[in-house]
Design a protein around this motif. Structure first.
Motif, short mmCIF file in Angstrom:
data_model
loop_
_atom_site.label_atom_id
_atom_site.label_comp_id
_atom_site.label_asym_id
_atom_site.label_seq_id
_atom_site.Cartn_x
_atom_site.Cartn_y
_atom_site.Cartn_z
N GLN A 406 31.46 52.39 57.32
CA GLN A 406 32.76 52.29 56.68
C GLN A 406 33.74 51.54 57.60
N ARG A 427 24.96 48.47 49.02
CA ARG A 427 25.50 49.20 47.86
C ARG A 427 24.39 49.76 46.99
N THR A 442 30.60 58.33 50.34
CA THR A 442 31.44 58.04 49.18
C THR A 442 32.56 57.06 49.51
N ALA A 443 33.18 57.23 50.67
CA ALA A 443 34.29 56.34 51.04
C ALA A 443 33.83 54.89 51.14
N LYS A 445 31.22 53.57 49.60
CA LYS A 445 30.90 53.14 48.23
C LYS A 445 32.17 52.71 47.49
N GLU A 446 33.24 53.49 47.63
CA GLU A 446 34.49 53.16 46.95
C GLU A 446 35.09 51.86 47.50
N GLN A 447 35.00 51.67 48.82
CA GLN A 447 35.53 50.45 49.41
C GLN A 447 34.77 49.21 48.91
N ASP A 449 33.08 48.91 46.09
CA ASP A 449 33.37 48.68 44.68
C ASP A 449 34.76 48.06 44.48
N LEU A 450 35.70 48.42 45.37
CA LEU A 450 37.03 47.85 45.28
C LEU A 450 37.03 46.39 45.73
#
Length: 468
Positions: A406, A427, A442-443, A445-447, A449-450
């Motif tokens: 991350q 990913r 999760t963090a 993954k969210e980054q 996707d953003l």
């Protein structure tokens, strides 16, 4: 004419006390009407009222002499029908310049003579008996304006502390733990005290005092940072005065700095742009100090030197003599990529190699080393790291790796587009059953996707996969 009137209006605005401002406004009105004697009388009245107002302010801070002076004055005013008291009140009024100079240090010796001249001219204007009956005192416009300006600039615009009392107040401000280390905030803080409209001697005293303390005294880092913020703030508030003072005083103070403590001078130069105010001998000494500084003590000194324009080239050359590991750990944010990568190229590759060949036991430690060089990685090296995550279970199953990746993503955003396919592979790995049970991923993954919203499209994912 309009320029002259605007100047007079500015003098009114400079007055601190409301009552004083009213008397000066009256003096300005008289001046504009050509009543120059009345102008001088009103100006003196403003001086007396301002002096009394300053005593009241000092009384509130616990100043014993100011309290006694006010108590005596109030007693005299309460019994002003007594002729003896009237003479004492007049004596008090006459003593205002002396008290302002000697007792309270509101004014300087030169300013004292200007106020004494104002008192003398006020008496000539207000008391006909002081002139011959055949010849009245004729105050000129120049004389009235001279007294108006002096009254405001010498006394009325200033807070009730100057001299030693003001210096103590300022030192107490700067020494306080809550004094800001941000320069703009320091300006706001200092403008609330004696430095709001300080005379040159006060500015000089503070600048010299701070410079001596920073160069000659050992202080905790936080205290030095407060002092540097204060000195930068004063330089911002009084730019011309600061330059003139350092031009004449810095080299004199530098004479007292011992050779082993010359690092303080480099730190000073980093915060205060004063290289040109050092003598040629001191400049030469500074360069020699950088050239000969021992590696063990080099880090902080060279970081400071890199932030001094006149020393940067020499500091870069000295930094090149340090080990690549020390360079990466301490100087990558001080040097440009073009300066640091050629020196650390082999070291960075060795960090990448150590990570991609890590066993489970050392992968977290190697990952933390990787973060140290993250901003220096090339696209090729970054793709190697991302591929290792996908290929090595020793790496992707290790503790701390989700958090490391991350941070790695955040520190290499400048490479994001060029290594997009590598992050796509990561990913897709995250969507596997194993990682669905790892909440710390999760963090990341969210980054991803953003940053890459098209990763969410199966069609695009297949297209990217086909390119691989």
């Amino acid at each position: 004419m309009s320029e002259r009137l605007a100047d007079l209006d500015e003098l009114v605005l400079r007055c601190r006390d409301k009552s004083t401002k009213e008397y000066i406004q009256e003096a300005v009105t008289c001046y504009r009407a050509g009543a120059f004697r009345s102008c001088i009388v009103s100006t003196w009245n403003a001086v007396v009222f301002d002096f009394i107002h300053k005593l009241r302010q000092l009384e509130q801070t616990g100043h014993k002499n100011a309290k006694k002076q006010l108590d005596d004055f109030e007693d005299l005013r309460a019994n002003n029908q007594d002729n003896n008291n009237i003479s004492k009140i007049l004596a008090f009024e006459k003593s205002v310049p002396d008290l302002a100079l000697k007792e309270y240090e509101f004014i300087s010796p030169l300013e004292y003579y200007d106020l004494k001249r104002l008192l003398e001219d006020r008496n000539r204007c207000a008391h006909p008996s002081m002139q011959s009956l055949e010849e009245t005192f004729q105050a000129s416009a120049e004389l009235a304006r001279y007294h108006l300006r002096n009254a405001v600039m010498h006394l009325l615009q200033h807070p009730p502390v100057q001299g030693r009392a003001a210096l103590k107040t300022i030192w107490d401000q700067i020494s306080a733990e809550l004094f800001p280390m941000d320069v703009d905030e320091a300006v706001i803080t200092l403008r609330s005290g004696p430095l709001a409209r300080a005379r040159r001697p006060l500015v000089r005293g503070v600048i010299i005092g701070l410079t001596k303390d920073l160069l000659l005294t050992d202080r905790p880092k936080t205290e030095r940072n407060r002092q540097f913020a204060a000195l930068q703030a004063i330089s911002k508030m009084y730019f011309e005065e600061s330059e003139d003072i350092l031009k004449t005083e810095l080299s004199k103070i530098a004479d007292g700095v011992s050779d082993p403590n010359w690092a303080k001078m480099i730190s000073y130069l980093r915060h205060i742009k004063a290289w040109e105010f050092l003598s040629e001998a001191h400049q030469t000494k500074t360069r020699r100090f950088i050239e000969n500084v021992a590696n063990a003590a080099a880090t902080t000194i060279l970081v400071d030197a890199l932030n001094v324009v006149e020393l940067r080239y020499m500091a870069v050359e000295r930094v090149k003599k340090l080990s690549p590991e020390v360079l990466v750990q301490n100087f990558q944010h001080e040097l440009s990529p073009n300066e640091i990568i050629p020196i650390t190229k082999d070291y960075i590759q060795s960090v990448v190699d150590s990570f991609i060949n890590s066993s489970y036991a050392v992968v977290q430690a190697n990952g933390e080393n990787l973060l140290l060089v993250a901003s220096l990685l090339s696209s090729e090296q970054m793709l190697m790291v991302l591929q290792a995550f996908c290929d090595s279970e020793q790496i992707n199953s290790a503790l701390g790796i989700p958090e490391i990746f991350q941070q790695l993503f955040c520190q290499t955003l400048h490479l994001a587009e060029s290594v997009k396919l590598g992050w796509l592979s990561v990913r897709k790995m995250i969507d596997k059953d194993y990682f669905k049970r790892v909440t710390s991923i999760t963090a990341l993954k969210e980054q991803l996707d953003l940053q890459f919203p098209d990763f969410l499209s199966d069609a695009n994912a297949n297209r990217y996969e086909g390119k691989q």
